[in-house]
Design an enzyme around this catalytic site. Structure first.
Site, short mmCIF file in Angstrom:
data_model
loop_
_atom_site.label_atom_id
_atom_site.label_comp_id
_atom_site.label_asym_id
_atom_site.label_seq_id
_atom_site.Cartn_x
_atom_site.Cartn_y
_atom_site.Cartn_z
N LYS A 28 -36.13 4.09 -43.88
CA LYS A 28 -35.82 4.96 -42.90
C LYS A 28 -36.93 6.07 -42.70
O LYS A 28 -37.68 6.33 -43.64
CB LYS A 28 -34.51 5.58 -43.31
CG LYS A 28 -33.46 4.37 -43.28
CD LYS A 28 -31.97 4.88 -43.45
CE LYS A 28 -31.02 3.65 -43.38
NZ LYS A 28 -29.87 4.25 -43.68
N TYR A 68 -27.38 -0.86 -35.16
CA TYR A 68 -26.13 -0.41 -35.79
C TYR A 68 -24.84 -0.50 -34.72
O TYR A 68 -23.91 0.29 -34.94
CB TYR A 68 -26.31 1.18 -36.04
CG TYR A 68 -27.10 1.48 -37.38
CD1 TYR A 68 -26.63 0.99 -38.68
CD2 TYR A 68 -28.33 2.37 -37.37
CE1 TYR A 68 -27.60 1.30 -39.74
CE2 TYR A 68 -28.89 2.63 -38.65
CZ TYR A 68 -28.34 2.01 -39.62
OH TYR A 68 -29.27 2.06 -40.83
N ASN A 131 -30.25 8.70 -46.78
CA ASN A 131 -30.28 7.54 -47.65
C ASN A 131 -31.41 6.78 -47.91
O ASN A 131 -31.33 5.70 -48.31
CB ASN A 131 -28.70 7.04 -47.82
CG ASN A 131 -28.34 5.90 -46.57
OD1 ASN A 131 -29.03 5.71 -45.88
ND2 ASN A 131 -27.22 5.54 -47.03
N HIS A 134 -32.39 0.86 -45.45
CA HIS A 134 -31.36 0.02 -44.99
C HIS A 134 -31.84 -1.36 -45.63
O HIS A 134 -32.92 -1.83 -45.73
CB HIS A 134 -31.70 -0.09 -43.59
CG HIS A 134 -30.78 -1.05 -42.89
ND1 HIS A 134 -29.61 -1.13 -42.84
CD2 HIS A 134 -31.36 -2.45 -42.59
CE1 HIS A 134 -29.17 -2.30 -42.11
NE2 HIS A 134 -30.09 -3.17 -42.39
N GLU A 145 -30.54 -9.07 -37.98
CA GLU A 145 -31.48 -7.95 -37.91
C GLU A 145 -32.89 -8.37 -37.69
O GLU A 145 -33.67 -7.72 -37.13
CB GLU A 145 -31.26 -7.23 -39.06
CG GLU A 145 -29.84 -6.63 -38.85
CD GLU A 145 -29.27 -6.04 -40.38
OE1 GLU A 145 -29.96 -6.14 -41.50
OE2 GLU A 145 -28.16 -5.26 -40.05
#
Ligand code: DAT
Ligand code: MG
Length: 169
Positions: A28, A68, A131, A134, A145
């Site tokens: 990310k 998402y 965080n 992914h 994805e």
């Protein structure tokens, strides 16, 4: 004799197919900004998984909303899309036996406060909204994805020289 050979072949091809499971992993924007790309890739490489695709992109809000889409109704969704589109990311495809499940283990729990030490999130971040990585949560979502972020030509077919030492068959 023929039956035995056939069943050996079928066991062999089932094992080969299992080794070809794929997952979608993405560093990310905070992982990129904090210089953690190499460290994260290393975890997957050292585990023995095979890199199939990788790129460096600044994703649009539209793509991230699609990525998402399951979370569209959640209160944190707008903040999540803003964060994910705030800088470049490193989407990747990794392949190997049980790579979806094991990939999630390598990542650690969604909230770094609950991620075990030794996991990527457990060692390298603090808050759920930052965080750093992914990882797909199921084979079906992985396939979706992968198709969203990569086209067929970007998925590289190759044979790592290490494979015979990573798998027994
Ligand atoms: P994961 O990324 O572990 O698959 P998820 O799919 O439930 O977790 O959520 C996607 C991301 O959304 C997650 O990595 C961080 C963010 N997120 C999840 N729950 C959150 C919350 N309660 N507050 C803020 N961000 C959250
Ligand atoms: Mg998820």
């Amino acid at each position: 004799m023929v039956c035995t050979l056939l069943s050996i072949f079928s066991l062999f091809s089932r094992a080969m197919a299992a080794n070809k499971e794929r997952t979608f992993i993405m560093v990310k924007p905070d992982g990129v900004q904090r210089g953690l790309v190499g460290k994260i890739i290393k975890k997957f490489e050292q585990k023995g998984f095979k890199l199939v695709a990788l790129k460096f992109v600044w994703a649009s809000e539209e793509l991230l909303k699609q990525h998402y889409s399951d979370l569209a109704g959640r209160p944190f969704f707008p903040g999540l899309v803003k964060y994910m589109s705030s800088g470049p990311v490193v989407p990747m495809v990794w392949e190997g036996l049980n790579v979806v499940k094991t990939g999630r283990v390598l990542l650690g729990a969604t909230n770094p406060a609950d991620s075990a030490p030794g996991t990527i999130r457990g060692d390298l971040c603090i808050q759920v909204g930052r965080n750093i990585i992914h990882g797909s949560d199921a084979v079906e979502s992985a396939n979706k994805e992968i198709a969203l972020w990569f086209n067929e030509k970007e998925l590289v077919t190759w044979q790592p020289a290490t494979q015979a030492w990573v798998y027994e068959d």
